[in-house]
Design a protein around this motif. Sequence first.
Motif, short mmCIF file in Angstrom:
data_model
loop_
_atom_site.label_atom_id
_atom_site.label_comp_id
_atom_site.label_asym_id
_atom_site.label_seq_id
_atom_site.Cartn_x
_atom_site.Cartn_y
_atom_site.Cartn_z
N GLY A 42 -9.58 -10.93 -7.55
CA GLY A 42 -8.64 -11.71 -8.41
C GLY A 42 -7.67 -11.85 -8.44
N GLU A 43 -6.44 -10.82 -8.12
CA GLU A 43 -5.86 -10.44 -7.42
C GLU A 43 -5.22 -11.54 -6.48
OE1 GLU A 43 -3.76 -8.32 -8.74
OE2 GLU A 43 -5.01 -8.15 -10.87
N SER A 44 -4.25 -11.57 -6.85
CA SER A 44 -3.55 -13.00 -6.07
C SER A 44 -3.07 -11.41 -4.83
CB SER A 44 -2.02 -13.27 -6.20
OG SER A 44 -1.00 -14.04 -5.08
N LYS A 45 -3.49 -11.81 -3.22
CA LYS A 45 -3.21 -11.56 -2.47
C LYS A 45 -2.34 -11.82 -1.27
CE LYS A 45 -7.59 -9.20 -2.65
NZ LYS A 45 -8.21 -10.10 -3.54
N GLU A 46 -1.48 -12.45 -1.23
CA GLU A 46 -0.78 -13.82 -0.30
C GLU A 46 1.09 -13.02 -0.06
OE1 GLU A 46 -0.60 -17.57 -2.19
OE2 GLU A 46 -2.79 -18.15 -1.92
N ALA A 47 1.13 -12.38 -1.19
CA ALA A 47 2.53 -11.31 -0.42
C ALA A 47 2.68 -10.00 -1.24
CB ALA A 47 3.78 -12.72 -1.49
N LEU A 48 1.85 -9.94 -0.35
CA LEU A 48 2.04 -7.74 -0.96
C LEU A 48 2.90 -7.02 -0.72
CD1 LEU A 48 -1.62 -7.29 -0.65
CD2 LEU A 48 -0.64 -7.53 -3.00
N SER A 49 2.97 -5.83 -0.35
CA SER A 49 3.98 -5.36 -0.13
C SER A 49 3.00 -3.60 0.26
CB SER A 49 4.80 -4.68 -1.25
OG SER A 49 5.98 -3.44 -0.72
N LEU A 50 3.20 -3.06 1.56
CA LEU A 50 2.58 -2.39 2.08
C LEU A 50 4.17 -1.15 2.68
CD1 LEU A 50 -0.19 -1.24 3.22
CD2 LEU A 50 1.27 -2.01 5.61
N TYR A 51 3.38 -0.38 1.68
CA TYR A 51 3.68 1.30 1.60
C TYR A 51 3.30 2.62 2.35
CZ TYR A 51 6.61 5.75 0.22
OH TYR A 51 7.69 6.49 0.25
N LEU A 52 3.66 3.13 3.76
CA LEU A 52 2.92 4.42 4.08
C LEU A 52 4.19 6.07 3.69
CD1 LEU A 52 1.66 1.49 5.27
CD2 LEU A 52 1.25 3.13 7.20
N HIS A 53 3.45 6.12 3.39
CA HIS A 53 4.35 7.83 2.86
C HIS A 53 4.24 9.03 3.61
CE1 HIS A 53 4.50 11.25 0.32
NE2 HIS A 53 6.01 11.05 0.20
N ILE A 54 4.86 9.30 4.33
CA ILE A 54 5.21 10.81 5.25
C ILE A 54 5.43 11.73 3.92
CG2 ILE A 54 5.95 11.98 7.36
CD1 ILE A 54 3.69 9.47 7.12
N PRO A 55 4.50 12.58 3.86
CA PRO A 55 5.07 14.05 2.82
C PRO A 55 5.85 14.93 4.31
CG PRO A 55 3.04 14.40 3.04
CD PRO A 55 3.28 13.28 4.02
N PHE A 56 6.70 14.74 4.77
CA PHE A 56 6.77 16.39 5.68
C PHE A 56 8.64 15.84 5.81
CE2 PHE A 56 2.87 15.36 7.16
CZ PHE A 56 1.80 16.06 6.39
N CYS A 57 8.89 17.49 5.67
CA CYS A 57 10.33 17.10 6.01
C CYS A 57 10.86 18.36 6.29
CB CYS A 57 11.45 17.31 4.90
SG CYS A 57 11.28 15.78 3.95
N GLU A 58 12.17 18.69 7.79
CA GLU A 58 12.06 20.01 7.98
C GLU A 58 13.14 21.16 6.82
OE1 GLU A 58 14.59 19.17 10.86
OE2 GLU A 58 13.04 18.27 12.24
N VAL A 59 14.12 20.52 5.99
CA VAL A 59 14.28 21.18 4.97
C VAL A 59 13.97 20.82 3.61
CG1 VAL A 59 15.83 22.67 6.47
CG2 VAL A 59 16.52 20.53 5.43
N ARG A 60 13.99 20.71 2.91
CA ARG A 60 13.49 20.31 1.53
C ARG A 60 14.81 20.84 0.36
NH1 ARG A 60 8.18 20.59 -3.26
NH2 ARG A 60 9.36 18.26 -4.29
N CYS A 61 16.31 19.83 0.35
CA CYS A 61 17.43 18.94 0.25
C CYS A 61 16.86 19.79 -1.72
CB CYS A 61 17.66 18.53 -0.55
SG CYS A 61 18.55 17.62 1.68
N GLY A 62 18.31 21.17 -2.61
CA GLY A 62 17.75 21.64 -3.34
C GLY A 62 17.35 20.90 -4.96
N PHE A 63 18.42 18.86 -4.47
CA PHE A 63 17.59 18.78 -5.34
C PHE A 63 16.56 18.04 -5.35
CE2 PHE A 63 20.24 16.51 -2.43
CZ PHE A 63 19.65 15.75 -1.79
N CYS A 64 16.00 17.97 -4.09
CA CYS A 64 14.16 17.73 -4.34
C CYS A 64 13.28 17.22 -4.81
CB CYS A 64 14.36 17.52 -2.10
SG CYS A 64 12.68 16.31 -2.49
N ASN A 65 12.34 16.08 -5.46
CA ASN A 65 11.94 16.58 -6.22
C ASN A 65 10.64 15.07 -5.93
OD1 ASN A 65 12.82 14.51 -7.87
ND2 ASN A 65 11.70 14.45 -9.55
N LEU A 66 10.98 14.76 -4.41
CA LEU A 66 10.05 13.78 -4.30
C LEU A 66 8.97 14.76 -3.57
CD1 LEU A 66 12.57 11.82 -1.90
CD2 LEU A 66 11.27 10.99 -4.17
N PHE A 67 7.64 13.94 -3.32
CA PHE A 67 6.14 14.13 -2.91
C PHE A 67 6.58 14.49 -1.46
CE2 PHE A 67 1.98 15.38 -1.92
CZ PHE A 67 1.38 15.77 -3.00
N THR A 68 6.93 16.16 -0.98
CA THR A 68 7.00 16.28 0.81
C THR A 68 6.73 17.61 0.19
OG1 THR A 68 8.59 16.16 2.55
CG2 THR A 68 8.83 16.52 0.86
#
Length: 454
Positions: A42-68
């Motif tokens: 029943g949801e409209s699917k005519e204009a969806l946004s797609l997001y793909l998440h990659i949870p890897f970094c070479e380093v983690r910055c001191g301020f970062c609270n992202l899921f990585t």
Amino acid sequence: MTSPHTTRPYQSYVYAYPHKTAYGRLAGRPGGKPALSDVWAGESKEALSLYLHIPFCEVRCGFCNLFTRIGAPDELTTRYLDALDRQATAVRDALGDTEPVRFAAAAFGGGTPTFLTAGELERLCDIAEKRMGADLRSVPLSVETSPSTATPDRLAVLADRGTTRISIGVQSFVEAEARAAVRPQRRADVESALGLIRDSRIPVLNIDLIYGIDGQTERSWRTSLDAALQWRPEELYLYPLYVRPLTGLGRLGAADEAAADAVWDEQRLRLYRAGRDHLLAHGYEQVSMRMFRRAGAPRAEGPDDYACQTDGMIGLGCGARSYTSGLHYSFDYAVEMREVRAIIDGYTATEDFSHAEVGRFTDGDEARRRHLLQSVLQAEGLRVSEYRERFGTDPDEDFPEELARFDARGWLDRGASAAGLLRLTPEGLAHSDALGPDLFSPAVRAAMAAYELK
């Protein structure tokens, strides 16, 4: 969570509502975890946004609270992409084929998507296209990168697959400031990465900068701004520094006292205003508190028929969120590295992605709050007629106390009402991180307060 009526300018960066810390396990509801096929029915699917998440970094910055997490040992990226492929297949099946499914915008975020090799980025694009059905070459595609991973082979893949916008987190061109933010980098490497991005001819370059770093002055802030302007980026984001629990800076205690100190607030406000005025003087237009776009530059948003306030999002990956008109859902959320690793490991071992695991149902009041938040925090403001058409009421009817409070503080542009807009003044935009949290519902605020940090 800070008191909802405080005027402290820096409380919370509101990039989505409700926040993930207000989510809960969905398994305990009647009938168990909701099936995605039911969630999207029943949801409209005519204009969806797609997001793909990659949870890897070479380093983690001191301020970062992202899921990585840092690094990906033992072929973890391969296992992660395998799981992403399984999830995409399950989600596309759940969307069904009884009505058209169209993606109007796409983004790869993280973490650092360009942590993946060029070959893995090809596979990531294949998942978006072949599994989900997104046409990456015909819709806006935004990808996040870092100075150390913006390599020619990776950028070539992204350009070839239709990337229209690349966002690089520089934070500071001053090496001492980068070290203070626990982000080791050399300016020469940053400049080299920016040169490679420009050589790739991806149309829109965004540079992220941070203000409020320990030891940062208006002069050093101007140094970073001018260094960024040398590249004529189509977009610039100016972020205030936040120090969150369980992050590197949070553990160091680098700003435990400053975070509660009006001196730090004043420093950040002063640097924000200096940065804003500098960019406006150099031909940039303010889009939100954080975002500035060079006048005449190509836009990287979706088409006119896509609106983040009303249209749905499909998020793939263990740190991504999805939302429909009635449910926002994701996977478990954490900041502490051990917890993050455990969630990623659990995700890669998952075979059945046909149900929503963690989330929050959004009733009519929450939908109103989200629409108001997503609109009024943009410089162009909220069109009252669109709000009325969607909800049958006016914002003044639904949020009289909040809007009166904002007006009393000089945050609302009274002249905009004649044009049918609810719009912030420049000072209102400057206080977006106080105004946004003030619009959180009591129920969401209580859920966030009860969330156990991990």
